[in-house]
Structure formats: C-alpha cells, structure tokens
Design an enzyme around this catalytic site. Structure first.
Site, mmCIF file in Angstrom:
data_model
loop_
_atom_site.group_PDB
_atom_site.id
_atom_site.type_symbol
_atom_site.label_atom_id
_atom_site.label_comp_id
_atom_site.label_asym_id
_atom_site.label_seq_id
_atom_site.Cartn_x
_atom_site.Cartn_y
_atom_site.Cartn_z
ATOM 1 N N SER A 1 0.801 -1.227 0.000
ATOM 2 C CA SER A 1 0.000 0.000 0.000
ATOM 3 C C SER A 1 0.830 1.272 0.000
ATOM 4 O O SER A 1 0.300 2.353 -0.283
ATOM 5 C CB SER A 1 -0.939 0.012 1.204
ATOM 6 O OG SER A 1 -0.210 -0.130 2.412
ATOM 7 N N GLU B 89 -7.104 8.589 11.176
ATOM 8 C CA GLU B 89 -5.823 8.720 11.881
ATOM 9 C C GLU B 89 -4.960 7.511 11.510
ATOM 10 O O GLU B 89 -4.930 6.512 12.223
ATOM 11 C CB GLU B 89 -6.033 8.801 13.397
ATOM 12 C CG GLU B 89 -6.757 10.050 13.849
ATOM 13 C CD GLU B 89 -6.943 10.079 15.364
ATOM 14 O OE1 GLU B 89 -7.368 9.048 15.924
ATOM 15 O OE2 GLU B 89 -6.651 11.117 15.980
ATOM 16 N N HIS C 191 -0.171 5.069 6.015
ATOM 17 C CA HIS C 191 -0.461 5.411 4.622
ATOM 18 C C HIS C 191 -0.337 6.906 4.370
ATOM 19 O O HIS C 191 -0.862 7.722 5.121
ATOM 20 C CB HIS C 191 -1.863 4.917 4.255
ATOM 21 C CG HIS C 191 -1.987 3.430 4.356
ATOM 22 N ND1 HIS C 191 -2.706 2.804 5.351
ATOM 23 C CD2 HIS C 191 -1.443 2.443 3.593
ATOM 24 C CE1 HIS C 191 -2.625 1.490 5.183
ATOM 25 N NE2 HIS C 191 -1.858 1.250 4.134
#
Length: 413
Positions: A172, A347, A351
């Site tokens: 990711s 939060e 990422h």
C-alpha cells in the site's frame, strides 16, 4: 464511504477491429467528443463531459488499447485560460498545476503511460482482489484525468512506445491508490520522468513478497520484462505479520526476495530493492521514531549485499523525513483528517496522503541518483535534488483532489 462513479471491470479483453489496426490516435477536444462506450472505444469517461460554459470541473478521457506503453502528447490551454493537472489510470501524477493564463496560451507536454489488464497468457490471469475490480488500472482502457482549478485541454495524441519500463512491486505504500485522500510514492514518481521511460505499478495494498508472487503479479511483469527494464521491490510492512512456519525476516522473506532477483535477471533486467518506509511511531520523547519493522530492513540489505542488488534505504530517509517534520507536522504527510473531511475521522500512521507520497517519491528519485542508475538521465528538466532533512513546505503543496474518495483504510499496515 465511496463517492465515486465506479468503472465496470471487464473480465474479458476485446477490441474493436479499428482499434486493433490503429497505431496512433488523435483527439481534438475543442470539438465535441462522445461519451465512452466499448463500441466506439474512446470518449469522456467516469465523470460527465466537460461543460465548456463553466470549465472548472475535472474530466476523464479513455481510449481502448491493448496492454503496453503509450506515448502521449497533450496540448493544454483554453479560451478562458487554464490551470491543469494531468494524471493517468489510478491517479498517477504526470504534470501538475500547469498554467495557461490567456486564451492564446498553450503548453505542450509528452509522457509515457503503461496500460495493463489482468490477462497474462491463455487463461492465466493476475489474481486481483475484489476491491481492485473497480480500479482504473486493471481494465482494457487507457484513462487520462484532467483536473485542477480550470482544466483546459486542446488535444491529445496517443501512440505505442517502445521505451525502458520501471516495474514496481510492493504494498500500500507503493500502489496506485485510486481514492483520495490515500496516496503512494509509486503514483507520484511518474511526475519526474520524461516520455523516454514508462512506469508500470503492480503493487497492491496488503501484499507481501509471498502473496505478490502467489497472485501471479510477478508472472505478469515477467511476461513483458526485457533487457533495459528495471524491477523495484519494496516489501516488509505486511510480511512481518505473517505467522506460518518459516515466516519471518530471515527465511521466507529472504527466500522470496531471492526469487525476484533471479527472475528479473533471467530476463536481463536490473533489480533495485527499497527498504520499507517508516511508520509514524514516535518514541516517548516525541522526537525520534521507533523501529517497527524489526529485522526486515536488515534482512533485505543482507540479500542485497549477497546478490549485489542496489538498495534505496527508504527506511532511513523516511525516518529523517518524519523526524524533521516533527510529532505534529508529520501528520500532514499521512492520512490524518477530521471527520468532516471524509465522513469519519482518519488517523492512519502508515499510509501517505498526496503530500507525503510526493515527498517520498522524491526520496526514491534521489536514491536512484545516488546509486548512479542510468535511468536518471530521463528525469524531467524541472527536477530539483531533494533532501528529506529539508522537505518541501506542506502548507505550499497544491493538489487537485480527485472526485474518487473513500474513507475505508487500504489493506495492510
């Protein structure tokens, strides 16, 4: 919460005969163009066609083409001026904040975009996740996004391109994140390379080195990989959570990294490792970061030393980046937003948001330069060397938000 118009994923790849024979495409956007459908094979897509009387809305334009690299020339400008950001496929940044203030002003840019589908050969396909089936990067179209305060486009030219390709493998922190406010360095690094290079991002959220290989993503890369290409590999975030017998930094992880090395070199390509980016995990002093990746960065470096693989130490450069920003301002590089922004409070300390991804992409480019990789000769003229200890001011960063948003956290951590 999703506020996008999703694309229908086509499980079979079909092209109109005209598109199969065509070698290049030219579109005059000063004239009416159709809405995209499979029969015409081109047109405005995802969002409604632009309104010439109120030219402030983003729009998309898609063309049905086979898998491959495509050199694209866009002429930007409009009767009412323009401020245009150009992205491709899954929000891959190509050019940003291009000003054409007067009616007669134009700017012309060229870049190369990689288009892919899940098909490898015969009945063999990449095992994409359900969430990927709506991604703009896994279909039979090349899609361009024109965004900004006043997107203005006069024309688009598209033709096949035979250029070196940088293939990205990762999770990711690398993937082309399709939805705001998530972003990764893999979809920002495209901004800094000219049309002499294509970047093909095969990363996906939640993947490990093992599951990347197991879902045939490496096989997809190998189906087109050739001498002169590069394979960049960044794993670690999710690998450290695997708990099967033999999992861990020093066995399955290094074993799978060796597979990437051997397979890439068998095709005559160059391979580069990137150690995993840091999480925003400050020590109690709120000044320095904890090491949350255990032995994984060291294990990657061990394989790199043994196999003579160049390494870009993103673990170290992102540590410098976060610590320079500080405990509070480092949130500005990650997905930290109040509830009113995206429907719920976000939060996320792993990422990146667009600003953070943009800065980390610069760390990768600097790593390429420090390694002396020949591919850096194709950096755009406006590239300026970057120091993570002196990051760009987040307050000055300008990003034209896509209309595709999602508050759901990507897979992995």
């Amino acid at each position: 919460m999703r506020t996008m118009i999703r694309q229908t994923f086509l499980s079979t790849f079909a092209l109109a005969p005209l598109m199969l024979m065509a070698q290049s495409f030219d579109f005059d956007l000063s004239k009416p163009q159709p809405t995209y459908n499979a029969e015409t094979g081109y047109g405005y897509d995802v969002l409604p066609a632009p309104n010439k009387k109120a030219p402030t809305e983003p729009f998309y334009f898609s063309v049905k083409v086979p898998d491959g690299n495509y050199r694209i020339k866009v002429v930007l400008g409009g009767k009412k001026g323009g401020n245009t950001t150009v992205r491709a496929e899954g929000r891959r940044l190509l050019m940003d904040n291009i000003l054409t203030p007067k009616a007669k002003d134009t700017q012309t840019f060229e870049f190369t975009v990689n288009k892919r589908s899940p098909l490898i050969e015969g009945d063999k396909r990449v095992k994409i996740k359900d969430r990927e089936k709506g991604y703009l990067a896994w279909d039979d179209k090349l899609t361009l996004e024109f965004n900004g305060p006043m997107p203005a486009v006069k024309s688009i030219h598209i033709e096949p391109a035979d250029v070196p390709t940088i293939y990205l493998c990762g999770n990711s922190t690398v993937v082309d994140q399709n939805f705001e406010p998530w972003a990764s360095w893999g979809q920002m690094i495209t901004r800094w390379f000219g049309p002499e290079v294509a970047i093909s991002n095969h990363a996906e959220s939640g993947l490990t080195a093992r599951t990347f290989i197991g879902s045939f993503r490496l096989d997809k890369i190998l189906s087109t990989l050739k001498k002169g290409d590069y394979v960049f590999v960044e794993f670690g975030h999710n690998d450290e959570k695997e708990k099967r017998p033999g999992d861990g930094a020093w066995y399955h992880y290094v074993y799978n990294l060796k597979i990437f090395v051997d397979q890439a070199r068998a095709k005559g390509a160059d391979i580069v490792f990137c150690t995993p980016t840091q999480r925003r995990a400050f020590n109690d002093d709120k000044k320095t970061l904890k090491n949350t990746h255990g032995d994984f960065p060291a294990a990657m470096k061990m394989v790199a030393e043994r196999e003579r693989v160049p390494v870009i130490d993103l673990n170290q450069t992102t540590k410098t980046f976060f610590e320079t920003l500080g405990f509070e301002d480092s949130k500005r590089a990650l997905v930290h937003y109040p509830a009113e922004a995206y429907g719920k409070k976000l939060e996320d300390n792993t990422h990146f948001n667009p600003y953070g991804a943009y800065e980390v992409a610069k760390c990768v480019v600097m790593g390429m330069k420090q390694l002396g990789l020949p591919i850096v000769k194709y950096l755009r003229p406006d590239w300026k060397d970057f120091n993570p200890a002196q990051p760009d001011d987040w307050k000055a960063f300008k990003w034209a938000e896509s209309r595709m948003t999602e508050a759901t956290k990507p897979d992995g951590n």
